[in-house]
Scaffold this active site. Sequence first.
Site, PDB file in Angstrom:
ATOM      1  N   ARG A  92       0.047   5.894   1.043  1.00  0.00           N
ATOM      2  CA  ARG A  92       1.089   6.115   2.054  1.00  0.00           C
ATOM      3  C   ARG A  92       1.921   7.351   1.717  1.00  0.00           C
ATOM      4  O   ARG A  92       3.047   7.497   2.149  1.00  0.00           O
ATOM      5  CB  ARG A  92       2.005   4.921   2.149  1.00  0.00           C
ATOM      6  CG  ARG A  92       2.595   4.568   0.813  1.00  0.00           C
ATOM      7  CD  ARG A  92       3.772   3.697   0.934  1.00  0.00           C
ATOM      8  NE  ARG A  92       4.111   3.233  -0.410  1.00  0.00           N
ATOM      9  CZ  ARG A  92       5.155   2.529  -0.686  1.00  0.00           C
ATOM     10  NH1 ARG A  92       5.978   2.198   0.275  1.00  0.00           N
ATOM     11  NH2 ARG A  92       5.403   2.153  -1.907  1.00  0.00           N
ATOM     12  N   ASP A 251      -0.678   3.698 -12.906  1.00  0.00           N
ATOM     13  CA  ASP A 251      -0.627   4.566 -11.721  1.00  0.00           C
ATOM     14  C   ASP A 251       0.806   4.969 -11.398  1.00  0.00           C
ATOM     15  O   ASP A 251       1.027   5.861 -10.576  1.00  0.00           O
ATOM     16  CB  ASP A 251      -1.273   3.869 -10.514  1.00  0.00           C
ATOM     17  CG  ASP A 251      -0.652   2.522 -10.230  1.00  0.00           C
ATOM     18  OD1 ASP A 251      -0.668   1.667 -11.129  1.00  0.00           O
ATOM     19  OD2 ASP A 251      -0.137   2.314  -9.123  1.00  0.00           O
ATOM     20  N   ASP A 261       7.965   6.582  -9.035  1.00  0.00           N
ATOM     21  CA  ASP A 261       7.662   5.367  -8.270  1.00  0.00           C
ATOM     22  C   ASP A 261       8.743   4.311  -8.419  1.00  0.00           C
ATOM     23  O   ASP A 261       8.594   3.311  -9.116  1.00  0.00           O
ATOM     24  CB  ASP A 261       6.275   4.821  -8.628  1.00  0.00           C
ATOM     25  CG  ASP A 261       5.210   5.503  -7.775  1.00  0.00           C
ATOM     26  OD1 ASP A 261       5.575   6.423  -7.008  1.00  0.00           O
ATOM     27  OD2 ASP A 261       4.035   5.129  -7.852  1.00  0.00           O
TER      28      ASP A 261
HETATM   29  P1  AMP Z   1       2.900   1.087  -5.574  1.00  0.00           P
HETATM   30  O1  AMP Z   1       2.986  -0.358  -5.956  1.00  0.00           O
HETATM   31  O2  AMP Z   1       3.937   1.512  -4.588  1.00  0.00           O
HETATM   32  O3  AMP Z   1       2.797   1.995  -6.733  1.00  0.00           O
HETATM   33  O4  AMP Z   1       1.541   1.216  -4.771  1.00  0.00           O
HETATM   34  C1  AMP Z   1       0.288   0.877  -5.295  1.00  0.00           C
HETATM   35  C2  AMP Z   1      -0.800   1.335  -4.369  1.00  0.00           C
HETATM   36  O5  AMP Z   1      -0.676   0.750  -3.083  1.00  0.00           O
HETATM   37  C3  AMP Z   1      -0.856   2.831  -4.136  1.00  0.00           C
HETATM   38  O6  AMP Z   1      -2.201   3.181  -4.090  1.00  0.00           O
HETATM   39  C4  AMP Z   1      -0.199   3.014  -2.816  1.00  0.00           C
HETATM   40  O7  AMP Z   1      -0.642   4.168  -2.189  1.00  0.00           O
HETATM   41  C5  AMP Z   1      -0.639   1.763  -2.083  1.00  0.00           C
HETATM   42  N1  AMP Z   1       0.336   1.388  -1.054  1.00  0.00           N
HETATM   43  C6  AMP Z   1       1.570   0.910  -1.237  1.00  0.00           C
HETATM   44  N2  AMP Z   1       2.187   0.698  -0.063  1.00  0.00           N
HETATM   45  C7  AMP Z   1       1.327   1.055   0.902  1.00  0.00           C
HETATM   46  C8  AMP Z   1       1.366   1.094   2.328  1.00  0.00           C
HETATM   47  N3  AMP Z   1       2.432   0.702   3.017  1.00  0.00           N
HETATM   48  N4  AMP Z   1       0.276   1.537   2.972  1.00  0.00           N
HETATM   49  C9  AMP Z   1      -0.809   1.922   2.300  1.00  0.00           C
HETATM   50  N5  AMP Z   1      -0.925   1.921   0.981  1.00  0.00           N
HETATM   51  C10 AMP Z   1       0.131   1.498   0.271  1.00  0.00           C
HETATM   52 MG    MG Z   2       2.815   3.719  -7.201  1.00  0.00          MG
END
Ligand code: AMP
Ligand code: MG
Length: 493
Positions: A92, A251, A261
């Site tokens: 996203r 990540d 993040d």
């Molecule tokens: P995060 O927990 O925010 O670090 O996200 C982990 C993974 O989930 C990453 O690959 C993000 O790009 C994906 N991700 C998080 N939120 C969304 C969303 N609303 N739409 C698509 N992918 C998402």
């Molecule tokens: Mg992330």
Amino acid sequence: MKTPLIHFDNTYARLPERFYESITPSPVKLPQLVRFNFKLAQELGVNAEGVASNDLAVIFSGNQILPGSEPIAQAYAGHQFGHFVPQLGDGRAILLGEVIASDGKRRDIQLKGSGRTRFSRQGDGRAALGPVMREYILSEAMHGLGIPTTRSLAIVTTGEEVMRETSLPGAVLTRIAASHIRVGTFEYFAARQDKEALKILADYVMARHYPEVQSLPQPYYEMLKAILRAKAELVVHWMRVGFIHGVMNTDNTSVSGETIDYGPCAFMDEYDPNTVFSSIDRHGRYAFGNQAVIAAENMGSLASCLLFLLHEDPAQALKMAQEAINHFEAVFQNAWSQAACQKIGLLHADSDDLSLILDYLELMQKNNADHTLAFHYLSAAVGEKKVPPNLHAVFSQSQGLEPWLTRWNERVLKQGRSAQEITRAMNAVNPAFIPRNHRVEQAIQAAVQKNDFNLMNRLIDVLARPYDDQPQESDLMQPPKPAERVTQTFCGT
Ligand code: AMP
Ligand code: MG
């Protein structure tokens, strides 16, 4: 000719195609600018002064792509809560491009919440206003505190709703980073046994973030150590201000050493090393006091991706990786003692000083003392025979506090600095203001429910100078009253 708004100078988009997906942001319905960081824009050479707010909204929502921008979604993998996921990537977020800032360093300009990409899996690629505000407030506060972090340039609301547990207003955050390369970026290629890509990535990171190691005899080993050092120092910074990242997955671990993040992160009020805010962290894996252990583990994941670059003999490479991890632990211990010393007004630690620090932390924990105020008010107790009333009030029971203060006063005054000098030095490392979780939550509620951004704006402005006394803002210094406490945070994705 009109000067361009942004002078893009892209390098990541020059890397092989398997590093990213070229993709344009998905336009939003009704972009509206709610916050723009003009000071940061200036540092980035982004010429936003005098640009109509509507135009900024159109650009920083992704509705208009400026000349020179080459939007991409970056590929990465990662260990999430200890489990390896071979493909994550920007699901996203979309990188618009890079600029050279006024400090001569390269920065990424990235939109978060700008639509689906190849890496979105089930997600909608959008972001809700609440998490966007949390990231803006906390990342800018972090910068104010002097802690390496990604920055926030803009918040644009989209005029669209996003569906989470309920329907919420959508928003796009513009994030600025030294780079968005994560430990998980290395893991992505390691999982594919793509050594060619790993070497290209390692060389890229070296040139971009650690150019000083390029001419050393063992550049990859030195780079690994430099990344580990930056990470150890970062975790010490988090600990000195009571920050809990909340999702220290690989990540979400930048190789530049910046905090990145901001999901369910929060600052703790009462000192307790077991504090966890994130609703999904059920076992306290990413608890406040566990962050150094997890960081070391994440650095182990990075080291394992780089083994073949460390030495051609695998056994020797493993030995070097182990040495690097030991180096992490040594740097962490050393930096932590140093930071803790400074927090209680000591120039450097004597053999007894560690127990002085640990005893204070124990007193704080036993008496539910607020982490920030217990240190902030301590600075006014230098040379005092009695416990100052405001410090007294931070501890539920002041038993043990007076003898500790007597012991501490004897020690700090032995260093040859005046009480005034000590107080000044302590105030420079012990903030008066942190982004208290209940305030962040109040700011989000006001915005989401009433479209009222006053508290958000006030928080951002006050937190730009967190070490300064700002008497008219003293309500923002205070911990939550029992009814105001917010003990859980959510990823909000
Ligand atoms: P995060 O927990 O925010 O670090 O996200 C982990 C993974 O989930 C990453 O690959 C993000 O790009 C994906 N991700 C998080 N939120 C969304 C969303 N609303 N739409 C698509 N992918 C998402
Ligand atoms: Mg992330």
